[in-house]
Scaffold this motif. Sequence first.
Motif, PDB file in Angstrom:
ATOM      1  N   LEU A  41       1.289  14.609  -1.590  1.00 41.75           N
ATOM      2  CA  LEU A  41       0.071  13.934  -2.033  1.00 41.75           C
ATOM      3  C   LEU A  41      -0.031  13.925  -3.554  1.00 41.75           C
ATOM      4  CD1 LEU A  41      -2.421  12.483  -1.039  1.00 41.75           C
ATOM      5  CD2 LEU A  41      -3.554  14.692  -0.776  1.00 41.75           C
ATOM      6  N   ALA A  42       0.311  15.047  -4.183  1.00 40.72           N
ATOM      7  CA  ALA A  42       0.265  15.109  -5.648  1.00 40.72           C
ATOM      8  C   ALA A  42       1.265  14.132  -6.268  1.00 40.72           C
ATOM      9  CB  ALA A  42       0.558  16.534  -6.114  1.00 40.72           C
ATOM     10  N   GLY A  62       1.071   6.474  -7.941  1.00 37.54           N
ATOM     11  CA  GLY A  62       0.012   5.469  -7.831  1.00 37.54           C
ATOM     12  C   GLY A  62       0.260   4.345  -6.861  1.00 37.54           C
ATOM     13  N   GLY A  63       1.321   4.411  -6.067  1.00 38.44           N
ATOM     14  CA  GLY A  63       1.581   3.355  -5.091  1.00 38.44           C
ATOM     15  C   GLY A  63       0.662   3.474  -3.886  1.00 38.44           C
ATOM     16  N   PRO A  64       0.011   2.398  -3.452  1.00 38.52           N
ATOM     17  CA  PRO A  64      -0.922   2.472  -2.319  1.00 38.52           C
ATOM     18  C   PRO A  64      -0.279   2.987  -1.033  1.00 38.52           C
ATOM     19  CG  PRO A  64      -1.139   0.374  -3.456  1.00 38.52           C
ATOM     20  CD  PRO A  64       0.055   1.052  -4.045  1.00 38.52           C
ATOM     21  N   ARG A  65       0.933   2.507  -0.711  1.00 40.10           N
ATOM     22  CA  ARG A  65       1.559   2.915   0.552  1.00 40.10           C
ATOM     23  C   ARG A  65       1.880   4.412   0.587  1.00 40.10           C
ATOM     24  NH1 ARG A  65       6.660   3.661   1.857  1.00 40.10           N
ATOM     25  NH2 ARG A  65       7.317   2.726  -0.104  1.00 40.10           N
ATOM     26  N   PRO A  66       2.596   4.962  -0.413  1.00 38.26           N
ATOM     27  CA  PRO A  66       2.865   6.403  -0.343  1.00 38.26           C
ATOM     28  C   PRO A  66       1.601   7.259  -0.372  1.00 38.26           C
ATOM     29  CG  PRO A  66       3.628   5.481  -2.436  1.00 38.26           C
ATOM     30  CD  PRO A  66       3.316   4.337  -1.532  1.00 38.26           C
ATOM     31  N   GLY A 116      -1.296   6.352   0.967  1.00 40.66           N
ATOM     32  CA  GLY A 116      -1.825   6.242   2.329  1.00 40.66           C
ATOM     33  C   GLY A 116      -1.053   7.091   3.325  1.00 40.66           C
ATOM     34  N   VAL A 117       0.271   7.093   3.211  1.00 37.32           N
ATOM     35  CA  VAL A 117       1.107   7.896   4.108  1.00 37.32           C
ATOM     36  C   VAL A 117       0.766   9.379   3.952  1.00 37.32           C
ATOM     37  CG1 VAL A 117       3.484   8.663   4.533  1.00 37.32           C
ATOM     38  CG2 VAL A 117       2.990   6.224   4.246  1.00 37.32           C
ATOM     39  N   ALA A 118       0.644   9.822   2.706  1.00 41.40           N
ATOM     40  CA  ALA A 118       0.362  11.237   2.457  1.00 41.40           C
ATOM     41  C   ALA A 118      -1.045  11.623   2.948  1.00 41.40           C
ATOM     42  CB  ALA A 118       0.503  11.546   0.966  1.00 41.40           C
ATOM     43  N   TRP A 119      -2.041  10.759   2.706  1.00 41.15           N
ATOM     44  CA  TRP A 119      -3.396  11.074   3.155  1.00 41.15           C
ATOM     45  C   TRP A 119      -3.492  11.072   4.676  1.00 41.15           C
ATOM     46  CZ3 TRP A 119      -6.954  13.703   1.088  1.00 41.15           C
ATOM     47  CH2 TRP A 119      -7.192  13.668  -0.287  1.00 41.15           C
TER      48      TRP A 119
END
Length: 416
Positions: free
Chosen positions: A390-391, A397-401, A403-406
């Motif tokens: 997540l960090a 700052g990429g939306p997809r990574p 979202g995947v982490a969250w």
Amino acid sequence: SPADDEDVVERLRANARRALAHGAPASAVEYLRRALCEPPPDRTRPAVLAELGHAEATAGGADAIAHLEAAIALVDDPRERARLLLEFGRALHHSGRLTDACAAFRRGLDELGMIGGEDTDLRVELEGGYLNAALFVPDRSPDTRQRAREIMAGADKLTSAAEFALLSKAIMLELWAGGSRDELISAAHRLLSDGRLTEEDAADTQAPWHLIATLGWCDDYPGADEALRMAFADAGRRGSVLAYVLACVFRSRHALWTGPLGDAVHDARAALELSPPRSVYLCSAAYCLVSALLEQEEEDEAEAVLRHVDRQLPAPPPFFAAWRQMAGGRLAACRGDHASAIDAYLAAGRHHTALGIVNPAVLPWRSEAALAARRLGRLERAQALVDEELALAERFGGPRPIGVAWRAAGLLARGE
């Protein structure tokens, strides 16, 4: 029948050039093989071998390396040897012989050093070839990272097609290291707007593939789609099997992220079926196909895909091995074998870490390992992996990574 007729050799070479110009490299291969049987006189034999190797490489043939190597051995002129070593190194790269490819490019640079001429474009192309192979070799990672920083620092001064191809590699290395997403997108669009991605040897420099990969990992799908359209058109124009396979892999990977899933399966199957034997790109194609098949609950077919790849390529280089391991981890997780899944994900992570790849946009191995760890009751390990991903994702700052982490963080907090 062969009759030692030089005129026959020249007619066959001319036909081969026309075949290549019309996007029919397999026909060019047949013409040049026949020319070699004539046989050609000693003074033109190196040229026939080199032309045959080039046509075989374009058609995805396995004999390209041997014929290019034979041509190099017969050439006396250092500059011509350097030019052939560039093509030889590229063929070695595509076959997964990355250390040998690095040596070939370095040897080409040494050949140019012997004659002391400027020949800037060929020198830059050889440097680009070296960087392109070296970035996949773990013990060369510090060298490639330093070179990438130097290239990015002087990016505004680069103007030639060869220099832009070199920049494409530096951009991708910066993305691997988790550099500024906005800066990477800006640099990638500079290459895209330049319009030289479909020049004669653009696909051979791999500049289009680095550009498409970067734009996809940055979630700039309109830019990636534009570059993909150009790449497919170029593959068709040249009849290049390898260029078509790579374009299919990237389009499949993007369809995994955006849908429709059926398109991802279609393109990945095409890439897998058309890839030359023992091609390193089998791993990338398998990752896309297995991931899509598992989304469609086709576990048995996914397993058959992995068996096929393992027969063809039992020991892929580290970067490509990571894609194979991620696919295997996903299959294991789907079948409830979470111990095998976490082992596969962490192995993929070790390969990427050794290459300096820390950006989770490339492969989200930490979050997938975390979910496997949670299902095994290893909660502290799971939380540490998710927190790290997540960090890194938020820093990039990429939306997809992100979202995947969250999503993984949510599953850890609230359960399935």
